[in-house]
Design an enzyme around this catalytic site. Structure first.
Site, PDB file in Angstrom:
ATOM      1  N   HIS A  60      37.778  48.224  47.382  1.00  0.00           N
ATOM      2  CA  HIS A  60      37.836  47.256  46.283  1.00  0.00           C
ATOM      3  C   HIS A  60      37.479  47.956  44.962  1.00  0.00           C
ATOM      4  O   HIS A  60      38.164  47.815  43.955  1.00  0.00           O
ATOM      5  CB  HIS A  60      36.848  46.105  46.509  1.00  0.00           C
ATOM      6  CG  HIS A  60      37.288  45.046  47.481  1.00  0.00           C
ATOM      7  ND1 HIS A  60      37.158  45.189  48.833  1.00  0.00           N
ATOM      8  CD2 HIS A  60      37.834  43.821  47.292  1.00  0.00           C
ATOM      9  CE1 HIS A  60      37.609  44.079  49.432  1.00  0.00           C
ATOM     10  NE2 HIS A  60      38.021  43.243  48.520  1.00  0.00           N
ATOM     11  N   ASP A 120      41.363  38.728  44.236  1.00  0.00           N
ATOM     12  CA  ASP A 120      39.972  39.037  43.903  1.00  0.00           C
ATOM     13  C   ASP A 120      39.888  39.393  42.428  1.00  0.00           C
ATOM     14  O   ASP A 120      40.711  40.173  41.931  1.00  0.00           O
ATOM     15  CB  ASP A 120      39.498  40.283  44.662  1.00  0.00           C
ATOM     16  CG  ASP A 120      39.309  40.054  46.145  1.00  0.00           C
ATOM     17  OD1 ASP A 120      39.275  38.898  46.588  1.00  0.00           O
ATOM     18  OD2 ASP A 120      39.198  41.078  46.873  1.00  0.00           O
ATOM     19  N   HIS A 132      33.935  39.797  41.836  1.00  0.00           N
ATOM     20  CA  HIS A 132      33.623  39.604  43.256  1.00  0.00           C
ATOM     21  C   HIS A 132      32.685  40.698  43.801  1.00  0.00           C
ATOM     22  O   HIS A 132      31.812  40.444  44.609  1.00  0.00           O
ATOM     23  CB  HIS A 132      34.934  39.582  44.048  1.00  0.00           C
ATOM     24  CG  HIS A 132      34.789  39.487  45.534  1.00  0.00           C
ATOM     25  ND1 HIS A 132      33.939  38.602  46.154  1.00  0.00           N
ATOM     26  CD2 HIS A 132      35.410  40.172  46.533  1.00  0.00           C
ATOM     27  CE1 HIS A 132      34.041  38.748  47.467  1.00  0.00           C
ATOM     28  NE2 HIS A 132      34.911  39.688  47.725  1.00  0.00           N
ATOM     29  N   HIS A 180      37.592  33.086  48.838  1.00  0.00           N
ATOM     30  CA  HIS A 180      38.162  34.174  49.647  1.00  0.00           C
ATOM     31  C   HIS A 180      38.778  33.663  50.941  1.00  0.00           C
ATOM     32  O   HIS A 180      38.689  34.284  51.985  1.00  0.00           O
ATOM     33  CB  HIS A 180      37.114  35.271  49.856  1.00  0.00           C
ATOM     34  CG  HIS A 180      36.638  35.795  48.547  1.00  0.00           C
ATOM     35  ND1 HIS A 180      37.318  36.771  47.847  1.00  0.00           N
ATOM     36  CD2 HIS A 180      35.614  35.395  47.755  1.00  0.00           C
ATOM     37  CE1 HIS A 180      36.717  36.966  46.694  1.00  0.00           C
ATOM     38  NE2 HIS A 180      35.675  36.154  46.616  1.00  0.00           N
ATOM     39  N   HIS A 238      44.759  34.806  48.453  1.00  0.00           N
ATOM     40  CA  HIS A 238      43.960  34.753  47.224  1.00  0.00           C
ATOM     41  C   HIS A 238      43.914  36.104  46.526  1.00  0.00           C
ATOM     42  O   HIS A 238      44.204  37.131  47.129  1.00  0.00           O
ATOM     43  CB  HIS A 238      42.529  34.291  47.549  1.00  0.00           C
ATOM     44  CG  HIS A 238      41.736  35.322  48.284  1.00  0.00           C
ATOM     45  ND1 HIS A 238      41.824  35.517  49.648  1.00  0.00           N
ATOM     46  CD2 HIS A 238      40.836  36.252  47.842  1.00  0.00           C
ATOM     47  CE1 HIS A 238      41.014  36.492  50.013  1.00  0.00           C
ATOM     48  NE2 HIS A 238      40.403  36.958  48.935  1.00  0.00           N
TER      49      HIS A 238
END
Ligand SMILES: N[C@@H](CC(=O)c1ccccc1NC=O)C(=O)O
Ligand SMILES: [Zn+2]
Ligand SMILES: [Zn+2]
Length: 207
Positions: free
Chosen positions: A159, A54, A58, A48, A52
């Site tokens: 997320h 995810d 994660h 991270h 980058h």
């Protein structure tokens, strides 16, 4: 002729990392003098760090690992929009932004000017944005921020919501010099079988 522009963060010993996380290091592990033929390097880094992607693993033990992700998401046409220094990014901030036919959306915020220091606070990507973007057909959301959730978030709500709505996450872009508009994007993750994310070399080319 328009050429490809690098929108990734250089990785070196000074690159800011998530507080408490593994610093980036590169070393020549086996030198030309030792091996008699070649320098052989070794990098150590948190996934991270810098620019980058995810993988769902994660933030979800049952989520997909990097090598299970569809490469088509990370290469192709993208729209870059500029929301200068927002306090949060929600549906309201995107009202009036044309997303017709857009499947990759990159947002330039300019809130992280000194990248040698990890930010203490970043604008919130409101979790409700996920269904809005998903309904519009967005499959990749990229930002010039180190995370799509607040730095101190433990739930990582955005997320989770983005993933739930089929939206892949690209973080840590460098968009300082990039004018809004339509571009070709390439930001491919490595084929890391077990991993929760991957560093990428992200580049864009004006369409
Ligand atoms: N969600 C962040 C990373 C993150 O949350 C993190 C990274 C390294 C060490 C700790 C982290 N989060 C701690 O709560 C990201 O996707 O990059
Ligand atoms: Zn990440
Ligand atoms: Zn993230």
């Amino acid at each position: 002729m328009d050429s490809w522009i690098d929108i990734s963060l250089p990785l070196n010993q000074q690159t800011a990392v998530w507080p408490g996380d593994t610093p980036f290091t590169y070393e020549v592990n086996w030198s030309k003098e030792e091996s008699g033929s070649v320098n052989v390097g070794r990098i150590t880094m948190s996934i991270h760090t810098g620019t980058h992607i995810d993988a769902p693993f994660h933030f979800d033990n049952d989520g997909k690992k990097v090598s299970e992700l569809d490469v088509n998401v990370y290469i192709g046409k993208a729209r870059i929009i500029h929301l200068p220094v927002p306090s949060s990014i929600g549906i309201e901030a995107l009202t009036g932004v044309d997303l017709e036919g857009v499947s990759r959306l990159l947002i330039r915020t300019d809130v992280w000017p000194d990248r040698s220091v990890f930010p203490t606070a970043i604008p919130e990507i409101e979790p409700e944005l996920a269904s809005y973007l998903g309904d519009k057909g967005i499959r990749l959301l990229g930002l010039d921020l180190p995370s799509v959730d607040p730095i101190d978030s433990k739930e990582l709500l955005s997320h989770h919501e983005l993933t739930k709505h089929g939206i892949h996450i690209l973080e840590g872009l460098v968009l300082d010099q990039i004018e809004p508009g339509d571009y070709e994007l390439a930001a491919l993750p490595l084929s890391l079988a077990e991993a929760d994310g991957s560093p990428v070399r992200a580049v864009v080319k004006r369409l």
